[in-house]
Design a protein around this motif. Sequence first.
Motif, PDB file in Angstrom:
ATOM      1  N   ASN A  47       3.005 -37.021  20.398  1.00  0.00           N
ATOM      2  CA  ASN A  47       2.559 -36.389  19.443  1.00  0.00           C
ATOM      3  C   ASN A  47       1.250 -36.939  18.906  1.00  0.00           C
ATOM      4  N   ASN A  48       1.319 -37.868  17.921  1.00  0.00           N
ATOM      5  CA  ASN A  48       0.402 -38.787  17.285  1.00  0.00           C
ATOM      6  C   ASN A  48      -0.632 -39.046  17.948  1.00  0.00           C
ATOM      7  N   GLU A  49      -1.034 -40.051  18.898  1.00  0.00           N
ATOM      8  CA  GLU A  49      -1.734 -40.094  20.154  1.00  0.00           C
ATOM      9  C   GLU A  49      -2.340 -38.998  20.919  1.00  0.00           C
ATOM     10  N   SER A  50      -1.629 -37.656  20.915  1.00  0.00           N
ATOM     11  CA  SER A  50      -2.013 -36.847  20.830  1.00  0.00           C
ATOM     12  C   SER A  50      -3.205 -35.924  19.631  1.00  0.00           C
ATOM     13  N   ALA A  51      -2.422 -36.213  18.666  1.00  0.00           N
ATOM     14  CA  ALA A  51      -3.070 -36.064  17.778  1.00  0.00           C
ATOM     15  C   ALA A  51      -4.707 -36.612  17.377  1.00  0.00           C
ATOM     16  N   GLN A  52      -4.220 -37.756  17.738  1.00  0.00           N
ATOM     17  CA  GLN A  52      -5.424 -38.722  17.760  1.00  0.00           C
ATOM     18  C   GLN A  52      -6.683 -38.189  18.237  1.00  0.00           C
ATOM     19  N   GLU A  53      -6.212 -37.935  19.620  1.00  0.00           N
ATOM     20  CA  GLU A  53      -7.161 -36.757  20.335  1.00  0.00           C
ATOM     21  C   GLU A  53      -7.670 -35.931  20.133  1.00  0.00           C
ATOM     22  N   PHE A  54      -6.934 -35.219  19.762  1.00  0.00           N
ATOM     23  CA  PHE A  54      -7.489 -33.835  19.223  1.00  0.00           C
ATOM     24  C   PHE A  54      -8.432 -33.704  17.920  1.00  0.00           C
ATOM     25  N   PHE A  55      -8.235 -34.583  16.960  1.00  0.00           N
ATOM     26  CA  PHE A  55      -9.531 -35.536  15.765  1.00  0.00           C
ATOM     27  C   PHE A  55      -9.989 -35.566  16.279  1.00  0.00           C
ATOM     28  N   LEU A  56     -10.227 -36.993  17.301  1.00  0.00           N
ATOM     29  CA  LEU A  56     -11.496 -37.960  17.232  1.00  0.00           C
ATOM     30  C   LEU A  56     -12.666 -36.598  17.974  1.00  0.00           C
ATOM     31  N   GLY A  57     -12.265 -34.828  18.404  1.00  0.00           N
ATOM     32  CA  GLY A  57     -13.248 -34.080  18.035  1.00  0.00           C
ATOM     33  C   GLY A  57     -13.779 -33.041  17.477  1.00  0.00           C
ATOM     34  N   LYS A  58     -12.862 -33.109  16.347  1.00  0.00           N
ATOM     35  CA  LYS A  58     -12.978 -32.756  14.819  1.00  0.00           C
ATOM     36  C   LYS A  58     -13.342 -33.748  13.351  1.00  0.00           C
ATOM     37  N   VAL A  59     -14.251 -34.761  14.212  1.00  0.00           N
ATOM     38  CA  VAL A  59     -14.646 -36.212  13.553  1.00  0.00           C
ATOM     39  C   VAL A  59     -15.887 -35.540  12.150  1.00  0.00           C
ATOM     40  N   ASP A  60     -16.363 -34.662  12.620  1.00  0.00           N
ATOM     41  CA  ASP A  60     -17.503 -33.665  11.674  1.00  0.00           C
ATOM     42  C   ASP A  60     -16.818 -33.036  10.234  1.00  0.00           C
ATOM     43  N   ASP A  61     -15.845 -32.155  11.328  1.00  0.00           N
ATOM     44  CA  ASP A  61     -15.048 -31.287   9.986  1.00  0.00           C
ATOM     45  C   ASP A  61     -13.855 -32.397   9.538  1.00  0.00           C
ATOM     46  N   ILE A  62     -13.909 -33.396   9.990  1.00  0.00           N
ATOM     47  CA  ILE A  62     -12.634 -33.719   9.287  1.00  0.00           C
ATOM     48  C   ILE A  62     -13.385 -34.935   7.583  1.00  0.00           C
ATOM     49  N   GLU A  63     -14.760 -35.284   8.206  1.00  0.00           N
ATOM     50  CA  GLU A  63     -15.568 -36.050   7.494  1.00  0.00           C
ATOM     51  C   GLU A  63     -15.420 -34.544   5.945  1.00  0.00           C
ATOM     52  N   GLU A  64     -15.662 -33.658   6.193  1.00  0.00           N
ATOM     53  CA  GLU A  64     -16.070 -33.170   4.975  1.00  0.00           C
ATOM     54  C   GLU A  64     -14.239 -32.103   4.120  1.00  0.00           C
ATOM     55  N   LYS A  65     -13.478 -32.597   5.453  1.00  0.00           N
ATOM     56  CA  LYS A  65     -11.863 -32.088   4.941  1.00  0.00           C
ATOM     57  C   LYS A  65     -11.358 -31.870   5.401  1.00  0.00           C
ATOM     58  N   GLU A  66     -10.075 -32.792   5.420  1.00  0.00           N
ATOM     59  CA  GLU A  66      -8.828 -33.016   5.820  1.00  0.00           C
ATOM     60  C   GLU A  66      -7.940 -32.664   7.110  1.00  0.00           C
ATOM     61  N   ILE A  67      -7.816 -32.789   7.568  1.00  0.00           N
ATOM     62  CA  ILE A  67      -7.465 -31.237   8.342  1.00  0.00           C
ATOM     63  C   ILE A  67      -5.788 -32.243   8.640  1.00  0.00           C
ATOM     64  N   THR A  68      -4.961 -30.635   8.886  1.00  0.00           N
ATOM     65  CA  THR A  68      -3.766 -31.153   8.697  1.00  0.00           C
ATOM     66  C   THR A  68      -2.877 -29.933  10.050  1.00  0.00           C
ATOM     67  N   ILE A  69      -2.406 -29.695  10.838  1.00  0.00           N
ATOM     68  CA  ILE A  69      -2.468 -29.634  12.325  1.00  0.00           C
ATOM     69  C   ILE A  69      -0.550 -29.810  12.838  1.00  0.00           C
ATOM     70  N   ASP A  70      -0.624 -28.572  12.896  1.00  0.00           N
ATOM     71  CA  ASP A  70       1.033 -28.707  13.916  1.00  0.00           C
ATOM     72  C   ASP A  70       0.519 -28.330  15.329  1.00  0.00           C
ATOM     73  N   LEU A  71       0.310 -29.629  16.187  1.00  0.00           N
ATOM     74  CA  LEU A  71      -0.502 -29.303  17.287  1.00  0.00           C
ATOM     75  C   LEU A  71       0.485 -28.738  18.077  1.00  0.00           C
ATOM     76  N   PHE A  72       1.766 -28.961  18.380  1.00  0.00           N
ATOM     77  CA  PHE A  72       2.743 -27.898  19.589  1.00  0.00           C
ATOM     78  C   PHE A  72       3.561 -27.363  19.387  1.00  0.00           C
ATOM     79  N   GLU A  73       2.867 -27.177  17.964  1.00  0.00           N
ATOM     80  CA  GLU A  73       4.305 -26.079  17.182  1.00  0.00           C
ATOM     81  C   GLU A  73       5.762 -25.805  17.110  1.00  0.00           C
TER      82      GLU A  73
END
Length: 405
Positions: A47-73
């Motif tokens: 899950n952590n590895e998948s989340a890392q790949e997900f966050f790579l596509g959200k770098v600009d968003d994360i820089e403005e505000k930290e993101i918390t997500i339940d990726l696979f529910e």
Amino acid sequence: MIKAGSIAYAILICIVVGIFCYSLLLMSGYSRVYTTMLDTHAELLVNNESAQEFFLGKVDDIEEKEITIDLFENGITSLGVIKPWGFYKVLHTTSVFKKDSVKRTALIGQWQKDDNLALYLSDASKPLFMVEKAKIIGNAALPKSGIKAGYITSNAYRDTKYLQGSKRVSKTSLPKIDYLDFGYGDVRTTRLNEVKDHTRLYNAFDKQTLVVETDTIVLENKVLTGNIVIKSKDSIYIKKSNVLENVLIEAPKVAFESGFTGTVQVLAERIVSLEENVVLRYPSGILMNKGNVDKREINIAKNSKVLGGIVVEDENRGLDKIVTIEEDAEVIGDIYCSGKLQLKGNVTGTVYTSNFYLKTEASAYDNYILNGTIDRKGLPIEFVRIPLFKSKSEYFRPYAIIKQI
């Protein structure tokens, strides 16, 4: 009639058998619990590895505000945090399930654009002159006056294929890059004299940045790795006896002794000098973009290499800005220079520059390249570059992992 001794013996056997059976049941229970823990931890890792790949596509968003997500529910929550680290960024990914957690930290950069752009030379109404073995392999954005064979006394261009790629007309200014602040977040400080010689000092990237302050001009015999900044208000001379991995160096003037090898990023105001046979391993870089100075200068001496990038960016046109790549020296990655680039060596990657410059014993020449080469096609497809351009720029490409740290 059963003797009392036999009854006692039978009872003892029953107790032993009971204890044995209970132990088996207990071991079986613990085994199931342990297997469940292993399965949960394995799921956390995935899950952590998948989340890392997900966050790579959200770098600009994360820089403005930290993101918390339940990726696979599935009840596993993941947190993404971005921290600046020199040219690059550090992505922290933490996945949590109940009391168990997994952390992953990666150094990230920008994936290379696939347009094979080797050179962007701003249009100052002067052609680019190529002399002797000078060559550009890849596409080029050039002034309207184009590219021509050049002559310097007895030296003349000897090969008509000086551009192996397409060309288009450039603009009068370089493409606007994102502002590079070379930040490093929250810090704690120590003095250089408190760091022992020949003893490894490591600081993890999920900790506060350690700033090592020094008034000593010569740095020698230090072994520093990780989330560490070497900072001085004066000059620093880096001896080859140092072992530096993933560290930042911040000082007005920085020089590296011949034979030094390490992975560093340098923020300087006035001068950065690499003596002969210096190797700044990937991902390294040199940045000059701040400070009230009258001149910025970078010198890469013979047989030295910079693997990562060089950026000299200042909108003050009256400021003298010169980057020199000597013969047999090489830069692998990007060079962005809002001043003059003297290219006698090789660049494997892309060059953005306002002018080329050549100085000989007899004279100085504008927009001349003598024996230097720019080879965009030689840059490996896996090479992750410094993030120069904003996400809405035509030059932008998605972020990618350079390495886990």
